[in-house]
Each structure stands twice: as C-alpha cells, then as structure tokens.
Design an enzyme around this catalytic site. Structure first.
Site, PDB file in Angstrom:
ATOM      1  N   HIS A 224       0.790  -1.228   0.000  1.00  0.00           N
ATOM      2  CA  HIS A 224       0.000   0.000   0.000  1.00  0.00           C
ATOM      3  C   HIS A 224       0.828   1.287   0.000  1.00  0.00           C
ATOM      4  CE1 HIS A 224       1.016  -0.041   4.245  1.00  0.00           C
ATOM      5  NE2 HIS A 224       0.637   1.219   4.307  1.00  0.00           N
TER       6      HIS A 224
HETATM    7  C1  UD1 Z   1      -2.041   5.681   5.862  1.00  0.00           C
HETATM    8  C2  UD1 Z   1      -0.720   6.140   6.498  1.00  0.00           C
HETATM    9  C3  UD1 Z   1       0.310   5.013   6.364  1.00  0.00           C
HETATM   10  C4  UD1 Z   1      -0.224   3.710   6.936  1.00  0.00           C
HETATM   11  C5  UD1 Z   1      -1.537   3.392   6.233  1.00  0.00           C
HETATM   12  C6  UD1 Z   1      -2.159   2.098   6.677  1.00  0.00           C
HETATM   13  C7  UD1 Z   1      -0.231   8.554   6.324  1.00  0.00           C
HETATM   14  C8  UD1 Z   1       0.604   9.560   5.634  1.00  0.00           C
HETATM   15  N1  UD1 Z   1      -0.176   7.302   5.802  1.00  0.00           N
HETATM   16  O1  UD1 Z   1      -1.815   5.478   4.483  1.00  0.00           O
HETATM   17  O2  UD1 Z   1       1.470   5.382   7.085  1.00  0.00           O
HETATM   18  O3  UD1 Z   1       0.715   2.680   6.708  1.00  0.00           O
HETATM   19  O4  UD1 Z   1      -2.442   4.482   6.491  1.00  0.00           O
HETATM   20  O5  UD1 Z   1      -3.284   1.829   5.905  1.00  0.00           O
HETATM   21  O6  UD1 Z   1      -0.894   8.879   7.282  1.00  0.00           O
HETATM   22  N2  UD1 Z   1      -9.208   5.018   1.796  1.00  0.00           N
HETATM   23  C9  UD1 Z   1     -10.429   4.391   1.789  1.00  0.00           C
HETATM   24  N3  UD1 Z   1     -10.996   4.064   2.995  1.00  0.00           N
HETATM   25  C10 UD1 Z   1     -10.411   4.343   4.183  1.00  0.00           C
HETATM   26  C11 UD1 Z   1      -9.171   4.995   4.178  1.00  0.00           C
HETATM   27  C12 UD1 Z   1      -8.573   5.318   2.980  1.00  0.00           C
HETATM   28  O7  UD1 Z   1     -10.993   4.121   0.733  1.00  0.00           O
HETATM   29  O8  UD1 Z   1     -10.985   4.009   5.248  1.00  0.00           O
HETATM   30  C13 UD1 Z   1      -8.559   5.329   0.509  1.00  0.00           C
HETATM   31  C14 UD1 Z   1      -8.855   6.747   0.025  1.00  0.00           C
HETATM   32  O9  UD1 Z   1      -8.926   6.739  -1.352  1.00  0.00           O
HETATM   33  C15 UD1 Z   1      -7.622   7.502   0.448  1.00  0.00           C
HETATM   34  C16 UD1 Z   1      -6.544   6.449   0.283  1.00  0.00           C
HETATM   35  O10 UD1 Z   1      -7.166   5.213   0.637  1.00  0.00           O
HETATM   36  O11 UD1 Z   1      -7.421   8.639  -0.295  1.00  0.00           O
HETATM   37  C17 UD1 Z   1      -5.339   6.690   1.136  1.00  0.00           C
HETATM   38  O12 UD1 Z   1      -5.734   6.864   2.525  1.00  0.00           O
HETATM   39  P1  UD1 Z   1      -4.792   7.718   3.509  1.00  0.00           P
HETATM   40  O13 UD1 Z   1      -5.325   7.698   4.874  1.00  0.00           O
HETATM   41  O14 UD1 Z   1      -4.507   9.042   2.877  1.00  0.00           O
HETATM   42  O15 UD1 Z   1      -3.407   6.965   3.437  1.00  0.00           O
HETATM   43  P2  UD1 Z   1      -3.038   5.406   3.451  1.00  0.00           P
HETATM   44  O16 UD1 Z   1      -2.466   5.051   2.135  1.00  0.00           O
HETATM   45  O17 UD1 Z   1      -4.134   4.549   4.004  1.00  0.00           O
END
Ligand code: UD1
Length: 384
Positions: A224
């Site tokens: 991821h």
């Molecule tokens: C975040 C953390 C990362 C951690 C990871 C675990 C930061 C900078 N990154 O990354 O360190 O390893 O979480 O998962 O804080 N999304 C969904 N549903 C959700 C959450 C996210 O669909 O419940 C999708 C959205 O499109 C979102 C993307 O995932 O834009 C990324 O989510 P985000 O929280 O920005 O970062 P992660 O890649 O999950």
C-alpha cells in the site's frame, strides 16, 4: 464531529491522570488498545479520540471490534484528502477537543498524518493548557525524506516531551537529532502487546482454513505504500513479482483501498487475477492468516514486526526499513531494490530456506506484551 456520551474512568477510585489518546488510521488501532487497557487498570482516565483518517468499516470498525476497543469519546470524522487537507482537517477538529478536555497528556502513536497533526495542535496549546505530549514508537527512522511517514516521525519527535521507544536502536537516532536524553525512555513494542493478547482468539478464527489453505502452503502479501502503488510501472512490477511467487503457491493479497483504486485505474486486473485477492482483513483474520503462512511479502511496518514476533519469514518490499531490528534480530529481509521479479523471487527462496523460527526463542528486547504497562508508568512518572 460526534462526541461520545461517557468519559471512561479507571475502576480503582480517584483517577489521578487524564490521558487523551489519539488514533487515526489502521496501524494506530493496535497500538492504542493496550495503552487504554493499561490506563484503565491503573485507575487513570483515558480519553479516546478517533480522527476518522480511516473510516471504511474494514479499515476501522472491524479493528475496534476485534481489538475490543471502546467507542471513541470523540470522533473527528476527517476522512481522506490530500496531505495538507487531511492534516489541516485533523488540526482544526482536534483543537476544540483538546481545549475542552485539557488532559495531562496527549499520547500520539506511530507515524500517520493524524499523529503529527494532533502533536502540532498540542504543542501550540502547551502553555495555555499545561498539556504534555508523549510519542509512542518514537525514534524510528528510514532516513528517506520522500516518505510522508518519515516527515511525520521526525516532526512529531521534535514536538514531544516524552519519547517512548520500541527498540534500542531508536535512541541513537533521537540523540543524533539533538533530542535531550532525559526525554527518551525505552518501553518496548506496544504492537506486540496486542499480538500476544489476541493470538489465542486469532487461532480460534482459522481464516486460512476458510480459504481452503493449508498451513505452510501459501504466502501472504500486502502492498500500500505510495512509492510502490501510485505509479503504474512500479505497481506493475510489484504485482508481477507476486504473480511469479504465486506460480509456486497461492499468494493471498488483502487489498488496501489505495492499491485497489490504483490497480483499477491502471487496468491491472490481469495481474490481480493471478493472486488470491481478499478485502482488507480484520485483525484476528490477519493474524490467523500470518501464522499459517510459509512466507510474507510486505511494505507495511507492522507486518515486519508481527512476523518477527511470530517467527514467520518476511520479505520487505521497500528500499529501506525504519525497523532494522526485524532484520538483525528477527525474520525479516529486504528485497533487492529497485524491485524486480527476479529479485523478489530470489529473496522469497532465501526466506523459505531459512524457514520459520521458534517464536519462543526470544525476539527483540521489550517485545514481551508489557510495553503498555511501562508506557503508563512513564506517563505517571512524567507528571510527578
Ligand atoms: C495511511 C498512512 C500510512 C499507513 C496506512 C495504513 C499517512 C501519511 N499514511 O496510508 O502510514 O501505513 O495508512 O493503511 O498517514 N481510503 C479508503 N478508505 C479508508 C481509508 C482510505 O478508501 O478508510 C482510501 C482513500 O482513497 C484515500 C486512500 O485510501 O485517499 C489513502 O488513505 P490515507 O489515509 O490518505 O493513506 P493510506 O495510504 O491509508
């Protein structure tokens, strides 16, 4: 924002410390659960704030259930967005909560955007409220400033009053950045508290059996990190490497929403078809799957630690790790970088040759299931 109805209070009479604990994203949930339990057991008042950085049922609610986490006292419902929007959203929503609760401590964990956002709010209100900041998992460094998590770690550590480290190697990192020694305390790895606590329940779960998989007959992969999944070329290479491993044994891939969206956007359905793709898993399902795996391939920080504690061979799909103790004392090895199909295949062959390690043979110091108790003792010591 929604506000929980009741404040949690320790069961042993007068609570003597008020501790606000922040959780935002999936890897935070396993870290806050034992801290809240240990606060409660010692008669302190814990206040749980969920920023809502992760919000899908499978990324958040499932973890609250599996980890027996209480309902958050405050839910900030911030959700996804660019780094700036998400970080700013957490800050704006967290400030009034901090003013209203005025705790002795704000405890932030790990390295996600919610971690740095809440620390930054707290540091600016320090004088006004008399609040102090503790960072759990302090001092980890990948030395890769392109990683959002590395920026979050360094800045959070700079703002914290108490730096609680998970492994001995973290302290020299902090000292080299000029952080005074008296702020640093080695407490061990709180994530392993959760792993050991949940292991019997995870074993009862038998998720591999549900998928028709035999112990040691499959691999588990997770992917991821933006550096692996946000560009088509790198994602294609990573998925092709997993596909090559899957020619020998099934590769189960619990698919993170970021990776799923990108794979769809880049038209990589064929690459996914070679793998056993499952949705993001709950904690117990994941541990049950890990325990039976012959090898794990991952770019996650938590899985490098959990495989080390369980004695399962792990291949890390990253250029470097902020958790070197999993390589020097654990079962982790780095895949050759940049990732290539042959490089990953070679690393997997070596990992399989090395095989499992008896988890009873002792892991890194302080990975013993008692880190949260030590954290609470350090917090109490810090306000005396
Ligand atoms: C975040 C953390 C990362 C951690 C990871 C675990 C930061 C900078 N990154 O990354 O360190 O390893 O979480 O998962 O804080 N999304 C969904 N549903 C959700 C959450 C996210 O669909 O419940 C999708 C959205 O499109 C979102 C993307 O995932 O834009 C990324 O989510 P985000 O929280 O920005 O970062 P992660 O890649 O999950």
């Amino acid at each position: 924002m929604t506000e929980g109805s009741s404040e949690r209070q320790g069961g042993q009479g007068q609570a003597n410390m008020k501790v606000l604990v922040v959780a935002g994203a999936r890897p935070n949930f396993m870290k806050v659960a034992p801290i809240l339990r240990a606060l409660d057991a010692a008669g302190h008042q814990g206040i749980l704030v969920h920023t809502g950085q992760h919000y899908d049922a499978r990324m958040s609610d499932a973890f609250f259930r599996d980890l027996e986490l209480p309902e958050p006292d405050f839910h900030l419902e911030v959700g996804s967005g660019s780094h700036a929007r998400q970080t700013a959203g957490v800050m704006e929503a967290f400030e009034p909560v901090l003013q209203e609760t005025a705790p002795d401590w704000v405890v932030v964990v790990g390295d996600v955007n919610s971690t740095v956002a809440c620390a930054l709010v707290a540091v600016k209100l320090k004088e006004e409220l008399g609040v102090r900041i503790a960072h759990v998992e302090a001092g980890l460094r990948s030395h890769d400033w392109r990683m959002p998590e590395e920026v979050n770690r360094v800045l959070t550590d700079r703002m914290a009053d108490l730096l609680l480290t998970p492994s001995r190697g973290a302290e020299p990192n902090l000292l080299s950045e000029g952080i005074p020694e008296e702020r640093i305390r080695f407490v061990g790895n709180v994530m392993i508290d959760t792993l050991l606590h949940q292991l019997p329940r995870a074993r009862d779960r038998d998720y591999p059996g549900e998928l028709g998989l035999e112990r040691d007959g499959y691999a588990v992969a997770t992917l991821h990190r933006p550096s692996n999944v946000d560009e088509p070329e790198t994602l294609r290479t990573a998925l092709s490497a997993l596909g090559a491993v899957a020619r020998e044994r099934p590769v189960v891939l619990p698919l993170h929403p970021r990776t799923r969206k990108n794979a769809e956007r880049f038209g990589m359905e064929d690459e996914l078809d070679a793998l056993t793709v499952v949705p993001p898993l709950g904690y117990r399902e994941m541990v049950s799957l890990l325990e039976g795996a012959a090898v794990v391939l991952t770019d996650s920080g938590g899985l490098q630690e959990e495989t080390t504690a369980l004695g399962i061979p792990c291949v890390t799909l990253r250029e470097q790790t902020e958790r070197p103790v999993t390589v020097t004392e654990g079962t982790n090895r780095m895949a050759p970088w940049p990732l290539s199909v042959e490089g990953v295949e070679g690393a997997v062959a070596e990992a399989l040759k090395a095989g499992r390690r008896d988890p009873g043979s002792g892991g890194p110091e302080g990975w013993d299931g008692k880190a949260a108790e030590r954290i609470v003792l350090e917090l109490a010591e810090g306000i005396r």
